[in-house]
Design a protein around this motif. Structure first.
Motif, PDB file in Angstrom:
ATOM      1  N   VAL A 211       0.851  -1.188   0.000  1.00 16.16           N
ATOM      2  CA  VAL A 211       0.000   0.000   0.000  1.00 16.16           C
ATOM      3  C   VAL A 211       0.891   1.243   0.000  1.00 16.16           C
ATOM      4  CG1 VAL A 211      -1.858  -1.165   1.222  1.00 16.16           C
ATOM      5  CG2 VAL A 211      -0.132   0.076   2.526  1.00 16.16           C
ATOM      6  N   PRO A 212       0.418   2.355  -0.560  1.00 18.05           N
ATOM      7  CA  PRO A 212       1.202   3.594  -0.524  1.00 18.05           C
ATOM      8  C   PRO A 212       1.261   4.164   0.888  1.00 18.05           C
ATOM      9  CG  PRO A 212      -0.942   3.978  -1.509  1.00 18.05           C
ATOM     10  CD  PRO A 212      -0.831   2.501  -1.330  1.00 18.05           C
ATOM     11  N   GLU A 213       2.094   5.181   1.047  1.00 18.90           N
ATOM     12  CA  GLU A 213       2.330   5.745   2.373  1.00 18.90           C
ATOM     13  C   GLU A 213       1.068   6.337   2.994  1.00 18.90           C
ATOM     14  OE1 GLU A 213       5.619   8.404   2.404  1.00 18.90           O
ATOM     15  OE2 GLU A 213       6.913   7.077   1.254  1.00 18.90           O
ATOM     16  N   ASP A 214       0.182   6.921   2.174  1.00 16.20           N
ATOM     17  CA  ASP A 214      -0.998   7.563   2.741  1.00 16.20           C
ATOM     18  C   ASP A 214      -2.070   6.567   3.174  1.00 16.20           C
ATOM     19  OD1 ASP A 214      -1.543   6.759   0.184  1.00 16.20           O
ATOM     20  OD2 ASP A 214      -2.804   8.479  -0.305  1.00 16.20           O
ATOM     21  N   ARG A 215      -1.900   5.276   2.876  1.00 15.98           N
ATOM     22  CA  ARG A 215      -2.880   4.270   3.289  1.00 15.98           C
ATOM     23  C   ARG A 215      -2.369   3.410   4.444  1.00 15.98           C
ATOM     24  NH1 ARG A 215      -7.045   6.341   2.076  1.00 15.98           N
ATOM     25  NH2 ARG A 215      -8.054   4.378   2.609  1.00 15.98           N
ATOM     26  N   ARG A 216      -1.157   3.678   4.919  1.00 12.62           N
ATOM     27  CA  ARG A 216      -0.572   2.844   5.975  1.00 12.62           C
ATOM     28  C   ARG A 216      -1.382   2.920   7.269  1.00 12.62           C
ATOM     29  NH1 ARG A 216       3.468   4.271   9.841  1.00 12.62           N
ATOM     30  NH2 ARG A 216       4.464   2.423  10.765  1.00 12.62           N
ATOM     31  N   GLU A 217      -1.771   4.122   7.680  1.00 16.92           N
ATOM     32  CA  GLU A 217      -2.515   4.262   8.924  1.00 16.92           C
ATOM     33  C   GLU A 217      -3.886   3.603   8.837  1.00 16.92           C
ATOM     34  OE1 GLU A 217      -1.344   5.206  11.744  1.00 16.92           O
ATOM     35  OE2 GLU A 217       0.593   5.533  10.776  1.00 16.92           O
ATOM     36  N   VAL A 218      -4.490   3.629   7.651  1.00 15.28           N
ATOM     37  CA  VAL A 218      -5.779   2.945   7.479  1.00 15.28           C
ATOM     38  C   VAL A 218      -5.605   1.453   7.721  1.00 15.28           C
ATOM     39  CG1 VAL A 218      -7.605   2.392   5.823  1.00 15.28           C
ATOM     40  CG2 VAL A 218      -6.613   4.686   5.879  1.00 15.28           C
ATOM     41  N   MET A 219      -4.508   0.871   7.193  1.00 12.31           N
ATOM     42  CA  MET A 219      -4.259  -0.547   7.396  1.00 12.31           C
ATOM     43  C   MET A 219      -3.980  -0.865   8.863  1.00 12.31           C
ATOM     44  SD  MET A 219      -4.768  -1.787   4.516  1.00 12.31           S
ATOM     45  CE  MET A 219      -5.209  -0.914   3.019  1.00 12.31           C
ATOM     46  N   ARG A 220      -3.269   0.018   9.545  1.00 17.61           N
ATOM     47  CA  ARG A 220      -3.005  -0.199  10.965  1.00 17.61           C
ATOM     48  C   ARG A 220      -4.299  -0.149  11.781  1.00 17.61           C
ATOM     49  NH1 ARG A 220       2.364   0.360  12.578  1.00 17.61           N
ATOM     50  NH2 ARG A 220       1.669   1.031  14.630  1.00 17.61           N
ATOM     51  N   THR A 221      -5.200   0.726  11.391  1.00 14.52           N
ATOM     52  CA  THR A 221      -6.491   0.796  12.081  1.00 14.52           C
ATOM     53  C   THR A 221      -7.303  -0.472  11.861  1.00 14.52           C
ATOM     54  OG1 THR A 221      -6.510   3.203  11.830  1.00 14.52           O
ATOM     55  CG2 THR A 221      -8.611   2.129  12.297  1.00 14.52           C
ATOM     56  N   LEU A 222      -7.296  -0.970  10.623  1.00 13.69           N
ATOM     57  CA  LEU A 222      -8.007  -2.219  10.342  1.00 13.69           C
ATOM     58  C   LEU A 222      -7.414  -3.384  11.119  1.00 13.69           C
ATOM     59  CD1 LEU A 222      -8.488  -1.912   6.467  1.00 13.69           C
ATOM     60  CD2 LEU A 222     -10.213  -1.570   8.236  1.00 13.69           C
ATOM     61  N   ALA A 223      -6.084  -3.407  11.248  1.00 14.86           N
ATOM     62  CA  ALA A 223      -5.438  -4.484  11.997  1.00 14.86           C
ATOM     63  C   ALA A 223      -5.769  -4.400  13.478  1.00 14.86           C
ATOM     64  CB  ALA A 223      -3.928  -4.429  11.783  1.00 14.86           C
ATOM     65  N   ALA A 224      -5.783  -3.186  14.042  1.00 13.76           N
ATOM     66  CA  ALA A 224      -6.059  -3.029  15.471  1.00 13.76           C
ATOM     67  C   ALA A 224      -7.502  -3.380  15.820  1.00 13.76           C
ATOM     68  CB  ALA A 224      -5.744  -1.597  15.899  1.00 13.76           C
ATOM     69  N   SER A 225      -8.421  -3.071  14.912  1.00  8.76           N
ATOM     70  CA  SER A 225      -9.840  -3.348  15.176  1.00  8.76           C
ATOM     71  C   SER A 225     -10.285  -4.720  14.695  1.00  8.76           C
ATOM     72  CB  SER A 225     -10.695  -2.279  14.501  1.00  8.76           C
ATOM     73  OG  SER A 225     -10.494  -2.285  13.094  1.00  8.76           O
ATOM     74  N   ALA A 226      -9.368  -5.467  14.069  1.00  9.70           N
ATOM     75  CA  ALA A 226      -9.697  -6.797  13.538  1.00  9.70           C
ATOM     76  C   ALA A 226     -10.854  -6.743  12.549  1.00  9.70           C
ATOM     77  CB  ALA A 226     -10.007  -7.778  14.663  1.00  9.70           C
ATOM     78  N   THR A 227     -10.944  -5.656  11.801  1.00  8.96           N
ATOM     79  CA  THR A 227     -12.000  -5.516  10.797  1.00  8.96           C
ATOM     80  C   THR A 227     -11.715  -6.452   9.626  1.00  8.96           C
ATOM     81  OG1 THR A 227     -12.285  -3.193  11.395  1.00  8.96           O
ATOM     82  CG2 THR A 227     -13.185  -3.906   9.265  1.00  8.96           C
ATOM     83  N   PRO A 228     -12.686  -7.272   9.229  1.00 11.46           N
ATOM     84  CA  PRO A 228     -12.417  -8.215   8.130  1.00 11.46           C
ATOM     85  C   PRO A 228     -12.332  -7.517   6.779  1.00 11.46           C
ATOM     86  CG  PRO A 228     -14.703  -8.372   8.829  1.00 11.46           C
ATOM     87  CD  PRO A 228     -14.031  -7.435   9.791  1.00 11.46           C
ATOM     88  N   VAL A 229     -11.536  -8.067   5.903  1.00 10.09           N
ATOM     89  CA  VAL A 229     -11.447  -7.645   4.506  1.00 10.09           C
ATOM     90  C   VAL A 229     -11.737  -8.866   3.646  1.00 10.09           C
ATOM     91  CG1 VAL A 229      -9.764  -5.839   5.030  1.00 10.09           C
ATOM     92  CG2 VAL A 229      -8.959  -8.104   4.369  1.00 10.09           C
TER      93      VAL A 229
END
Length: 383
Positions: A211-229
């Motif tokens: 993922v590009p740099e501007d989407r890194r925090e979005v991925m970290r949020t998804l990982a912390a909340s265990a949101t499914p993809v």
């Protein structure tokens, strides 16, 4: 006969002809262009992002020999399935076996020395009891016995090490898995630890993507909340696998400047190396509009669209803000209002204030509007 008036008339005609030749010809009237349009309506836009991914094993080991030597045999090939304890490759172990034999010989010598020291100490103990030797002499014999025992223990340990070294001439699989890479071939002289094979362990699988740099925090949020993809494997368009982001790289790749992300596929039977698409659903955006890519026009670093005035049937440029993309459509965050009519095809042949007409799919191109047929193929029809 009157000559001067004739000459005057000829001169006047010549001057008029010269003036007519110097006057500018009237500019041709700009044609009325045929365009396709789209009337905006307020609607929420569901944000969805897709990333190309690859299925990989959770754990992949680079196997190498623990000793140096010349590889003489490789018993597996790329893609082979192996079991735990299976021999994968073999080194020339002649020197290692000679070292093992020398170590065993040293053990035998140390054992003989120890036996002699124990016998001497026993005799000197009896002589000391009879008073024939001093206590100091007995202590020297006891010290020699202890040294002989230590040398024997050292020789045994060295023999065990040499035995292990000889066993390390065979590269053995620690776990079951699949061979995913070959880094060395028979005949190569390898140092200790040089990678020879890559083994993907049986077990959990990950979908790895960047993922590009501007989407890194979005991925970290998804990982912390265990949101499914959702993960869709190539060739299985109708089915998807539920996964969860389990790891986001802490540092960017030095070449691509992207961050590696791993999505846990759980117990899904996903073949290694299969191409996949990771689909991430983001919260819906309200108060936005969606336009096809063909409606956008870039000018001096600014994104613009042509807005149609239905009363005068003329078009003018309007700057807009693009906040996202969904396939072949873009999401417009500001710059437009519901009810406005936007040109979606023919944007690169228009000028500000130019008159246009709405293109009809069933109307053939005419001589007065020869461009209408060409514009018909530039974008999907939107009445």
């Amino acid at each position: 006969m009157s000559t001067p008036p004739l000459r005057t008339s000829i001169a006047l005609v010549a001057v008029l002809a010269l003036l007519a030749a110097c006057s500018k010809s009237p500019s041709p009237q700009e044609p009325v262009r045929a365009v396709r349009t789209l009337t905006l309506a307020p609607q929420p836009a569901a944000a969805q992002q897709e990333y190309a991914a690859e299925v990989r094993a959770r754990t992949e080991s680079r196997l190498g020999f623990r000793v140096a030597g010349k590889m003489v045999q490789r018993r597996v090939n790329l893609g082979d399935t192996v079991r735990a304890g299976q021999v994968l490759a073999v080194l020339d172990a002649q020197d290692l076996r000679l070292g093992e034999q020398a170590a065993h010989a040293a053990v035998s010598a140390a054992q003989a020395n120890l036996d002699q020291a124990e016998a001497d100490f026993k005799r000197f103990t009896e002589l000391r009891a009879q008073g024939f030797i001093s206590s100091a002499e007995l202590e020297r014999r006891e010290t020699a016995l202890k040294a002989a025992r230590a040398q024997w223990a050292q020789a045994r340990a060295q023999a065990n090490v040499q035995g292990n070294q000889a066993a390390y001439a065979s590269l053995v699989a620690d776990v079951a898995g699949v061979i995913t890479g070959i880094d060395a071939e028979p005949g190569m002289v390898l140092g200790a630890g040089t990678p020879v094979l890559r083994l993907a362990h049986d077990g959990p699988r990950d979908a790895v993507f960047a993922v590009p740099e501007d989407r890194r925090e979005v991925m970290r949020t998804l990982a912390a909340s265990a949101t499914p993809v959702r993960v869709r494997l190539w060739g299985q368009e109708g089915a998807s696998i539920e996964a969860r982001i389990r790891e986001v790289a802490a540092a960017a790749d030095p070449v691509t400047r992207t961050y590696a992300v791993k999505a846990d596929l759980g117990g899904a039977a996903a073949p290694l190396g299969r191409t996949a698409t990771v689909i991430i659903e983001l919260p819906a955006q309200t108060g936005v509009a969606r336009l096809p890519l063909s409606a956008l026009r870039e000018h001096q670093g600014q994104t613009q669209v042509w807005v149609l005035d239905p009363d005068s049937m003329t078009v003018n440029l309007r700057p807009v803000e693009v906040v996202g993309a969904q396939g072949n459509e873009v999401v417009i965050g500001s710059g437009l209002a519901p009810g406005q009519t936007v040109v979606t095809a023919g944007v690169h042949v228009l000028n500000p204030g130019q008159r246009v007409r709405i293109y009809n799919e069933g109307q053939p191109p005419t001589a007065s509007n020869p461009a209408s047929g060409a514009l018909a193929a530039t974008s999907p029809s939107t009445p």
